[in-house]
Design a protein around this motif. Structure first.
Motif, PDB file in Angstrom:
ATOM      1  N   TYR A  79     100.426  17.303 -75.618  1.00  0.00           N
ATOM      2  CA  TYR A  79     101.737  17.944 -75.835  1.00  0.00           C
ATOM      3  C   TYR A  79     101.811  19.404 -75.366  1.00  0.00           C
ATOM      4  N   LEU A  80     100.729  20.138 -75.343  1.00  0.00           N
ATOM      5  CA  LEU A  80     100.807  21.582 -75.146  1.00  0.00           C
ATOM      6  C   LEU A  80     100.212  22.072 -73.838  1.00  0.00           C
ATOM      7  N   ALA A  81      99.451  21.265 -73.150  1.00  0.00           N
ATOM      8  CA  ALA A  81      98.826  21.709 -71.899  1.00  0.00           C
ATOM      9  C   ALA A  81      99.896  22.029 -70.861  1.00  0.00           C
ATOM     10  N   PRO A  82      99.671  23.033 -69.999  1.00  0.00           N
ATOM     11  CA  PRO A  82     100.666  23.378 -68.973  1.00  0.00           C
ATOM     12  C   PRO A  82     100.901  22.218 -68.021  1.00  0.00           C
ATOM     13  N   PRO A  83     102.114  22.140 -67.441  1.00  0.00           N
ATOM     14  CA  PRO A  83     102.450  21.013 -66.553  1.00  0.00           C
ATOM     15  C   PRO A  83     101.568  20.971 -65.308  1.00  0.00           C
ATOM     16  N   ALA A  84     101.302  19.769 -64.842  1.00  0.00           N
ATOM     17  CA  ALA A  84     100.606  19.582 -63.574  1.00  0.00           C
ATOM     18  C   ALA A  84     101.591  19.787 -62.429  1.00  0.00           C
ATOM     19  N   ASN A  85     101.079  19.813 -61.206  1.00  0.00           N
ATOM     20  CA  ASN A  85     101.952  19.942 -60.044  1.00  0.00           C
ATOM     21  C   ASN A  85     102.962  18.793 -60.015  1.00  0.00           C
ATOM     22  N   PHE A  86     104.171  19.113 -59.577  1.00  0.00           N
ATOM     23  CA  PHE A  86     105.204  18.078 -59.521  1.00  0.00           C
ATOM     24  C   PHE A  86     104.879  17.093 -58.397  1.00  0.00           C
ATOM     25  N   PRO A  87     105.179  15.800 -58.593  1.00  0.00           N
ATOM     26  CA  PRO A  87     104.866  14.791 -57.555  1.00  0.00           C
ATOM     27  C   PRO A  87     105.553  15.115 -56.224  1.00  0.00           C
ATOM     28  N   ASP A  88     104.928  14.688 -55.121  1.00  0.00           N
ATOM     29  CA  ASP A  88     105.532  14.925 -53.808  1.00  0.00           C
ATOM     30  C   ASP A  88     106.748  14.015 -53.613  1.00  0.00           C
ATOM     31  N   GLN A  89     107.484  14.255 -52.526  1.00  0.00           N
ATOM     32  CA  GLN A  89     108.746  13.543 -52.319  1.00  0.00           C
ATOM     33  C   GLN A  89     108.560  12.036 -52.165  1.00  0.00           C
ATOM     34  N   GLU A  90     107.449  11.604 -51.568  1.00  0.00           N
ATOM     35  CA  GLU A  90     107.209  10.171 -51.425  1.00  0.00           C
ATOM     36  C   GLU A  90     107.038   9.493 -52.774  1.00  0.00           C
ATOM     37  N   LYS A  91     106.325  10.174 -53.692  1.00  0.00           N
ATOM     38  CA  LYS A  91     106.155   9.614 -55.034  1.00  0.00           C
ATOM     39  C   LYS A  91     107.484   9.596 -55.781  1.00  0.00           C
ATOM     40  N   VAL A  92     108.289  10.657 -55.624  1.00  0.00           N
ATOM     41  CA  VAL A  92     109.610  10.695 -56.261  1.00  0.00           C
ATOM     42  C   VAL A  92     110.486   9.568 -55.723  1.00  0.00           C
ATOM     43  N   LYS A  93     110.462   9.396 -54.384  1.00  0.00           N
ATOM     44  CA  LYS A  93     111.268   8.337 -53.770  1.00  0.00           C
ATOM     45  C   LYS A  93     110.821   6.953 -54.269  1.00  0.00           C
ATOM     46  N   GLU A  94     109.506   6.781 -54.387  1.00  0.00           N
ATOM     47  CA  GLU A  94     108.974   5.500 -54.865  1.00  0.00           C
ATOM     48  C   GLU A  94     109.422   5.208 -56.290  1.00  0.00           C
ATOM     49  N   THR A  95     109.407   6.232 -57.141  1.00  0.00           N
ATOM     50  CA  THR A  95     109.826   6.039 -58.536  1.00  0.00           C
ATOM     51  C   THR A  95     111.309   5.708 -58.632  1.00  0.00           C
ATOM     52  N   LEU A  96     112.137   6.454 -57.879  1.00  0.00           N
ATOM     53  CA  LEU A  96     113.580   6.205 -57.925  1.00  0.00           C
ATOM     54  C   LEU A  96     113.934   4.837 -57.347  1.00  0.00           C
ATOM     55  N   SER A  97     113.135   4.364 -56.376  1.00  0.00           N
ATOM     56  CA  SER A  97     113.421   3.077 -55.726  1.00  0.00           C
ATOM     57  C   SER A  97     112.876   1.891 -56.498  1.00  0.00           C
ATOM     58  N   ASP A  98     112.411   2.128 -57.721  1.00  0.00           N
ATOM     59  CA  ASP A  98     111.940   1.028 -58.560  1.00  0.00           C
ATOM     60  C   ASP A  98     113.030  -0.049 -58.645  1.00  0.00           C
ATOM     61  N   PRO A  99     112.677  -1.321 -58.509  1.00  0.00           N
ATOM     62  CA  PRO A  99     113.699  -2.395 -58.534  1.00  0.00           C
ATOM     63  C   PRO A  99     114.610  -2.340 -59.747  1.00  0.00           C
ATOM     64  N   TYR A 100     114.108  -1.897 -60.881  1.00  0.00           N
ATOM     65  CA  TYR A 100     114.950  -1.826 -62.078  1.00  0.00           C
ATOM     66  C   TYR A 100     116.066  -0.781 -61.929  1.00  0.00           C
ATOM     67  N   ASN A 101     115.895   0.177 -61.012  1.00  0.00           N
ATOM     68  CA  ASN A 101     116.918   1.205 -60.818  1.00  0.00           C
ATOM     69  C   ASN A 101     118.021   0.763 -59.856  1.00  0.00           C
ATOM     70  N   ARG A 102     117.834  -0.342 -59.169  1.00  0.00           N
ATOM     71  CA  ARG A 102     118.848  -0.967 -58.320  1.00  0.00           C
ATOM     72  C   ARG A 102     119.345  -0.050 -57.199  1.00  0.00           C
ATOM     73  N   MET A 103     118.470   0.679 -56.571  1.00  0.00           N
ATOM     74  CA  MET A 103     118.889   1.486 -55.429  1.00  0.00           C
ATOM     75  C   MET A 103     117.681   1.777 -54.541  1.00  0.00           C
ATOM     76  N   GLU A 104     117.978   1.968 -53.251  1.00  0.00           N
ATOM     77  CA  GLU A 104     116.967   2.342 -52.271  1.00  0.00           C
ATOM     78  C   GLU A 104     117.251   3.767 -51.826  1.00  0.00           C
ATOM     79  N   ILE A 105     116.259   4.599 -51.898  1.00  0.00           N
ATOM     80  CA  ILE A 105     116.452   6.015 -51.607  1.00  0.00           C
ATOM     81  C   ILE A 105     116.207   6.302 -50.126  1.00  0.00           C
TER      82      ILE A 105
END
Length: 245
Positions: free
Chosen positions: A25-51
């Protein structure tokens, strides 16, 4: 088990529990995921969209990130990411032409942001946001009470980019804190309080295109969808009859 063994064992368990709590809960945040990882997460089939494109990575603070994106169907969308339980998580997203408020801390209006992403073909000049409370009249224990209406406005330029964001204006923050405090004091200490919540303010918006028109900017369509969390709220599109000029 003797006391000489039990005490050190308890100390070790406490240190382990404290370490796990800090890491989780308290540790500082890690580096934010790169754009490919973000695109992959948003394009999850449950989200019903292709980025098709991740447009930007905007840190609102060190644990909350706003990602505007474009889908394969040219929908412009917004997504909210939070650092929770030691990982970056997609907490909310939506497409379509509807600005949202992200209430990072629900009790602190200074942490509330209005966020949007419109298709450039709408040729928007500026957006006008509203905080509105309808006037009201009530009678309680023989006492009459009149509540005046409130309308506060804030203009944001559309700019060259399709997306944008703005914190809640400071005047709104002051009003919201005072209103929330007053409403909390008015709620009777009764089991029926939840059935009769006091009236509250709401948020709205209008847009003005470069040609001066104020129609709903629906290009390419207004059939948006998404997944929201309790910390987000859509703004109402207001017609001419909904506001005082």
């Amino acid at each position: 088990m003797s006391k000489k063994v039990l005490v050190p064992l308890l100390l070790i368990l406490m240190l382990i529990a404290g370490g796990v709590l800090y890491w989780y809960y308290l540790a500082p945040p890690a580096n934010f995921p790169d754009q490919e990882k973000v695109k992959e997460t948003l394009s999850d089939p449950y989200n019903r969209m292709e980025i098709a494109e991740i447009q930007d990575t905007i840190f609102l603070d060190d644990k909350h990130v706003y990602i505007p994106f474009i889908t394969e169907e040219e929908d412009h969308g917004i997504s909210f990411w939070e650092w929770e339980k030691h990982e970056w998580q997609l907490s909310s997203f939506s497409t379509g032409s509807m600005p949202e408020i992200w209430k990072i801390d629900a009790d602190d209006p200074s942490s509330h942001f209005i966020i949007w992403n419109f298709h450039p073909e709408n040729d928007l000049d500026y957006l006008t946001f509203f905080l509105i409370k309808e006037r009201g009249f009530s009678v309680s224990e023989g006492k009459e009470q009149y509540d005046p209406g409130i309308q506060m406005e804030y203009r944001a330029e559309a700019g060259e980019k399709s997306y944008g964001y703005t914190p809640i204006p400071s005047e709104w923050q002051k009003y919201m804190k005072a209103e929330n405090k007053m409403m909390a004091a008015m709620i009777p200490d009764s089991i029926f309080a939840d059935f009769f919540p006091p009236p509250q303010y709401y948020f709205g918006w209008r847009s003005t295109a470069i040609d001066g028109s104020t129609e709903y900017p629906s290009y390419p369509n207004n059939n948006g969808f998404g997944r929201g969390g309790s910390s987000t709220e859509h703004l109402r599109f207001l017609g001419e009859n909904d506001i005082f000029e």
